[in-house]
Design an enzyme around this catalytic site. Sequence first.
Site, PDB file in Angstrom:
ATOM      1  N   GLU A   1      31.295  17.754   4.643  1.00  0.00           N
ATOM      2  CA  GLU A   1      30.826  18.041   6.009  1.00  0.00           C
ATOM      3  C   GLU A   1      31.012  19.531   6.222  1.00  0.00           C
ATOM      4  OE1 GLU A   1      29.516  15.954   8.217  1.00  0.00           O
ATOM      5  OE2 GLU A   1      30.204  13.939   7.663  1.00  0.00           O
TER       6      GLU A   1
ATOM      7  N   GLU B   1      38.166  23.972  48.607  1.00  0.00           N
ATOM      8  CA  GLU B   1      39.270  23.815  49.546  1.00  0.00           C
ATOM      9  C   GLU B   1      40.446  24.576  48.970  1.00  0.00           C
ATOM     10  OE1 GLU B   1      39.301  22.072  52.411  1.00  0.00           O
ATOM     11  OE2 GLU B   1      37.577  20.721  52.295  1.00  0.00           O
TER      12      GLU B   1
HETATM   13  O1  0X9 Z   1      28.837   9.161   9.390  1.00  0.00           O
HETATM   14  C1  0X9 Z   1      28.346   9.703   8.367  1.00  0.00           C
HETATM   15  O2  0X9 Z   1      27.381   9.248   7.782  1.00  0.00           O
HETATM   16  C2  0X9 Z   1      28.956  11.002   7.852  1.00  0.00           C
HETATM   17  N1  0X9 Z   1      29.220  11.882   8.922  1.00  0.00           N
HETATM   18  S1  0X9 Z   1      28.002  12.601   9.768  1.00  0.00           S
HETATM   19  O3  0X9 Z   1      28.549  13.216  10.917  1.00  0.00           O
HETATM   20  N2  0X9 Z   1      27.357  13.724   8.887  1.00  0.00           N
HETATM   21  O4  0X9 Z   1      27.015  11.628  10.061  1.00  0.00           O
HETATM   22  C3  0X9 Z   1      30.227  10.712   7.108  1.00  0.00           C
HETATM   23  C4  0X9 Z   1      30.036   9.788   5.955  1.00  0.00           C
HETATM   24  C5  0X9 Z   1      31.308   9.576   5.201  1.00  0.00           C
HETATM   25  N3  0X9 Z   1      31.138   8.607   4.173  1.00  0.00           N
HETATM   26  C6  0X9 Z   1      31.191   7.268   4.383  1.00  0.00           C
HETATM   27  N4  0X9 Z   1      31.549   6.783   5.528  1.00  0.00           N
HETATM   28  N5  0X9 Z   1      30.881   6.485   3.405  1.00  0.00           N
HETATM   29 ZN    ZN Z   2      25.547  13.463   8.101  1.00  0.00          ZN
END
Ligand code: 0X9
Ligand code: ZN
Length: 800
Positions: free
Chosen positions: A782, A352
């Site tokens: 990461e 539209e």
């Molecule tokens: O969530 C996780 O396990 C990690 N990120 S991921 O996206 N790779 O899965 C971060 C972990 C960080 N450490 C803790 N939360 N202990």
């Molecule tokens: Zn991870």
Amino acid sequence: MRTLTLFALILASACAAEKRYDGYKVVQVKAKDVPSFQTLAKLYDEQSSIYDFWTEPRSLDEPIDIMVPPAYTETFDRLLQTHNLEHRIKIADVQSAIEISRKDQASPSVVQEPRSRSGSLRYKLNWTEYHDYTTIVLFLAELAQNYPDIVTLITIGKTHENREMYMVKISNSQNSNTTKNAVLVDGGIHAREWIAPAFNTWLIHELVENYAAHPQYLDNLDWYILPVMNPDEGGSAGNGCDETYHGPAAFSEDESANARDAILLVAERTKVYLSYHSYSQVWLTPWGYTVDLPADYPLLFDLAQAAVNNLTAVYGTQYSVGSTTGLLYVASGGSIDWIKGEAGIPYAYTVELRDTGDYGFLLPYAWIKVLPKFGPKITNTLILSHAFVVITHSHEALPRFGPCGNIGPCLSETLRWVFEVNPKNKVSLEVLTKLHNERSDVYDFWTEPRNINRPVDIMVPPAFASTFINLMRTFDVDYKVKIADVEAMIEAGRKDIAKPIIHKEPRLSRAGAPRYSLNWESYSDLPAIEEFLAELSAAYPNLMTTTVVGQSYQGNNMNLVKISTGGTGKKAIFVDGGIHAREWISPAFVTWLIHELVENYAAHPQYVDNIDWYIMPVINPDGYRYTFAANGDRLWRKTRKPNPGSPCIGTDMNRNFGFHWDEGGSSDLPCGETYNGGAPFSEIESQIVRDTILSVAPQTMVYLTVHSYGQYWLTPWGYTAEYPTDYAQLYDLAVRAVDRLTALYGTQYTIGTSTNVLYVASGGSDDWAKGGAGIPYSYTIELRDTGRYGFELPAGTKKC
Ligand code: 0X9
Ligand code: ZN
């Protein structure tokens, strides 16, 4: 509908009093040789009382326009056939041409000089005023003649009032070796929406006459354009019998049947259908007949949103995107529902056009009459914007549809989407957090909700797509489709898997050179990695040893690599990778690290001379294998041990470590993506990692666990927002590492505690390595990227 159109006809004739030319047509004829020219000359000399020669036969090269009365149409046609005369219809219905040209709207602007062969047109549309049907047809006819390689005018049938309906095919025949996708455009279904045909003619003009400015639009796409779908009502405008114009929007059976047949002929190659209407600035997807959304709504939405973003960027005009019932109301029988549901054209839209109501079309009919130009709010720039959209998007690779064709429920079993959502306020953040905590069996949070205005990536199974979108809309969460077709992306990523090397000779019969297949240009599966470890430790027995420290649930080896030049009392660094199966970049990086330390030892001996390295490249080998398996899942995260009493498999190893285990940010549900396993160290793999770390913990200063994605360098704690007492030291070292990394590769990393940078997630290996095993410098890295590819990071970018 028939009665209505008939009624219009009667009214129209009642308004006219002079000689009529109903059924007369003007045919343009061209003699190809002397005999056929003589035939025309004879006709001119002897029968000009019947055939009205608008131009005279003077030379072989010039086309001649002849008006033919209805009674002689057949005779004339036969004559054309027998004498091999080239011809085309110039005016299909002279009477309507007369009526229309008398309108108080823009009269056909006929350029007086003879039409030049170099492409300038006699009948010019200028897109500053509206044009009648005849002028449009003349314009199209001339365009077709001037650009015979590009423009074809296809007659698709007649209207009730006996006007020809045209479909314009625009295709660059110079470039037609491949089968191109096609875009189908129509406009003018509702006669009073004059802007729609105006847009369409402009689009045609832009594609053809400005070809050189953007050749890709024609080189990559074919276009089928039905510029005026409802010429009768459009044509009868302004003849003093305006009543016909105020009736319900007419779309008589003839016209729709003609259009339907024409569309079906080209539907197969057609990926995008755009039906132009006015007004209100909305970009609508099916369905209009039900409040349900099409199964592939996210794909439709995504393309539309991309188009609209583009448009807004260029012209500043705002368009809303949504389904027809979602944004407007239930209205069945709309063309896009049929186009998508029956003709199977995947991307079907009603657009539209401007404006948003100041002129609109209710009042505006009158307004349009007093406004010879489009007016201040309706300029041809808007027109440009729409072409722009189609142009910039439809020739790009469109998201792939499932194996069951373009439509139907099968789609919902094959496609997953990744949405990027942005909680704008507390309530929307709460909704996301709730979904994350309670429905992680359904929604796979690639990143987790943490703050207002912090985007979250969520993979949604197709069966939940519309529920999900509805939820987002209900709770006012901004959302967009980030990856429209996860499967296609995975498929594309398969090219990044290294082919295994077949060894013809005995593997170790060589002069010390390892023969493994890893090259860090592509991802390697578990066997290839194990081969790499074996070969490298065989080649460098004094530097590297590989030990199997245990077996996974499925019996895969848990390998520990030690890199050391010997001696005692050295500090150590412990590195692991592959705790989350789908984070392929992690084992890739860790194996590259091994290769660098060992094979490039000479380049930086201090790294090995002064430090012992303990490296476990793939600590979740079952999961890792599963992401490579033909019947596996590229996006698997957890381990592969079945959970008793549950249909769901696996535990998130990074929620299974026994330090403040299950203190938030993990799931108690076996189907959850972050399932904590039910007890600390319930998983054999986590036990093995624990014991291995403990065996070297006293000398180990640094623990690095490598994940993806997001470009974060994280410190403990992940179970609490509190900082470790030695956070300053942890932070300092991280800064030094990241500075070096950024200096080398330019990539930026965010540093901070897991909880504060990301979210609470207890049971992580990093927390345990510090809190449980006493390793002072414990980090989760990461790796790349920041979300464009997510886990599907293309190979070749592994060096941090
Ligand atoms: O969530 C996780 O396990 C990690 N990120 S991921 O996206 N790779 O899965 C971060 C972990 C960080 N450490 C803790 N939360 N202990
Ligand atoms: Zn991870």
